[in-house]
Design a protein around this motif. Structure first.
Motif, mmCIF file in Angstrom:
data_model
loop_
_atom_site.group_PDB
_atom_site.id
_atom_site.type_symbol
_atom_site.label_atom_id
_atom_site.label_comp_id
_atom_site.label_asym_id
_atom_site.label_seq_id
_atom_site.Cartn_x
_atom_site.Cartn_y
_atom_site.Cartn_z
ATOM 1 N N VAL A 72 17.354 -53.941 -29.448
ATOM 2 C CA VAL A 72 17.444 -53.772 -28.015
ATOM 3 C C VAL A 72 16.389 -52.124 -27.521
ATOM 4 C CG1 VAL A 72 18.027 -53.852 -25.640
ATOM 5 C CG2 VAL A 72 19.024 -54.807 -27.607
ATOM 6 N N ARG A 73 15.507 -52.898 -26.852
ATOM 7 C CA ARG A 73 14.089 -51.665 -26.013
ATOM 8 C C ARG A 73 14.272 -51.634 -24.088
ATOM 9 N NH1 ARG A 73 9.997 -52.832 -29.788
ATOM 10 N NH2 ARG A 73 11.266 -51.031 -31.666
ATOM 11 N N TYR A 78 7.603 -50.675 -22.900
ATOM 12 C CA TYR A 78 7.351 -51.011 -23.921
ATOM 13 C C TYR A 78 5.769 -51.501 -25.119
ATOM 14 C CZ TYR A 78 7.487 -50.072 -29.431
ATOM 15 O OH TYR A 78 7.656 -49.251 -30.319
ATOM 16 N N ARG A 79 5.832 -52.480 -24.561
ATOM 17 C CA ARG A 79 4.757 -53.549 -25.171
ATOM 18 C C ARG A 79 3.413 -53.235 -24.465
ATOM 19 N NH1 ARG A 79 7.871 -59.168 -23.188
ATOM 20 N NH2 ARG A 79 7.641 -58.650 -21.355
ATOM 21 N N ASN A 80 3.365 -53.113 -23.029
ATOM 22 C CA ASN A 80 2.733 -52.166 -22.353
ATOM 23 C C ASN A 80 2.034 -50.979 -22.878
ATOM 24 O OD1 ASN A 80 2.203 -54.017 -20.168
ATOM 25 N ND2 ASN A 80 3.972 -53.583 -19.363
ATOM 26 N N SER A 82 -0.116 -47.833 -25.874
ATOM 27 C CA SER A 82 -0.937 -47.943 -26.944
ATOM 28 C C SER A 82 0.153 -48.183 -28.409
ATOM 29 C CB SER A 82 -1.639 -46.936 -27.101
ATOM 30 O OG SER A 82 -1.406 -46.210 -27.700
ATOM 31 N N PRO A 83 -0.134 -49.253 -29.319
ATOM 32 C CA PRO A 83 0.727 -48.924 -30.442
ATOM 33 C C PRO A 83 1.009 -47.149 -30.622
ATOM 34 C CG PRO A 83 -1.065 -50.667 -30.978
ATOM 35 C CD PRO A 83 -1.751 -49.929 -30.427
ATOM 36 N N ARG A 84 -0.197 -46.165 -31.204
ATOM 37 C CA ARG A 84 0.010 -44.925 -31.761
ATOM 38 C C ARG A 84 1.493 -44.086 -30.199
ATOM 39 N NH1 ARG A 84 -5.603 -43.866 -32.576
ATOM 40 N NH2 ARG A 84 -5.564 -43.947 -34.960
ATOM 41 N N ARG A 85 1.642 -44.779 -28.839
ATOM 42 C CA ARG A 85 1.866 -44.497 -28.245
ATOM 43 C C ARG A 85 3.456 -45.182 -28.393
ATOM 44 N NH1 ARG A 85 2.268 -44.397 -21.829
ATOM 45 N NH2 ARG A 85 4.314 -42.754 -21.199
ATOM 46 N N ASP A 90 8.218 -44.320 -30.953
ATOM 47 C CA ASP A 90 10.625 -44.305 -31.614
ATOM 48 C C ASP A 90 10.316 -43.459 -33.075
ATOM 49 O OD1 ASP A 90 9.828 -47.121 -30.263
ATOM 50 O OD2 ASP A 90 8.411 -47.938 -32.296
ATOM 51 N N LEU A 91 9.429 -42.479 -32.942
ATOM 52 C CA LEU A 91 9.528 -41.828 -33.888
ATOM 53 C C LEU A 91 10.184 -40.192 -33.608
ATOM 54 C CD1 LEU A 91 8.618 -40.425 -37.735
ATOM 55 C CD2 LEU A 91 6.543 -39.310 -36.361
#
Length: 194
Positions: A72-73, A78-80, A82-85, A90-91
């Motif tokens: 769950v998030r 989140y899906r909007n 960029s993958p790097r963001r 997440d990290l």
């Protein structure tokens, strides 16, 4: 990525195998309802069996769900990104919240499990009092599985930060929402190119 996929495969295998215990859980609950209301003879074992099986499903679902990236998030935000963001967020969250919580689970779970095994602990919830010490052994085991999956997810985050795209995951069952979004995206791309 070999380590990542190895951990994914282990947690997927364990998750899918344990998922079959839902059949036993369903049988136990249905039989208890039948015995209680039709036969007027409730069982002594159904309550303990149902909470142990549900606990098993709930705990083992954690590593499997993390391996599938289905936890769950706030996906609507989140899906909007960029993958790097996404990877950077997440990290950060893995190190701030996930690893401290999982390590606390393992740290507290080991002596808790040891005490239960030494006592050969039995349930006090029913007259039959089934043994629960094997069930309590799941606490540190699942904590360790979660920790390994967390390490795999950190490696995924680092890979995404370097490459700008998320590494592929092992294919599995997809949520309907995800399939609808992918189909809508493909239709939008098709209409835009025609």
């Amino acid at each position: 990525m070999g380590f990542v996929y190895f951990v994914d495969r282990i947690n997927t295998f364990i998750g899918k195998t344990v998922a079959w215990s839902i059949v036993a859980l369903t049988f136990a609950v249905c039989y208890e309802v039948f015995a209680r209301y039709v036969l007027r003879a409730p069982t002594e074992w159904a309550f303990d069996a149902s909470y142990m099986l549900y606990g098993l499903l709930f705990m083992v679902a954690g590593p499997y769900t993390l391996a599938r990236n289905n936890h769950v998030r706030g996906d609507f935000i989140y899906r909007n990104w960029s993958p790097r963001r996404q990877a950077a967020t997440d990290l950060l969250l893995y190190f701030l919240f996930f690893f401290p919580g999982i390590l606390a689970l393992v740290y507290a779970g080991i002596p808790f499990t040891e005490m239960s095994w030494l006592m050969r602990e039995h349930s006090m919830n029913s007259p039959s009092g089934p043994p629960i010490y094997p069930f309590k052994a799941l606490i540190p085991i699942v904590g360790i599985l979660m920790a390994f999956q967390g390490v795999a997810e950190v490696i995924r985050c680092i890979s995404c930060l370097r490459n700008g795209t998320w590494p592929p995951r092992l294919h599995d069952v997809e949520e309907t929402e995800k399939l609808i979004l992918e189909r809508a995206e493909q239709e939008g791309l098709t209409k835009g190119t025609v």
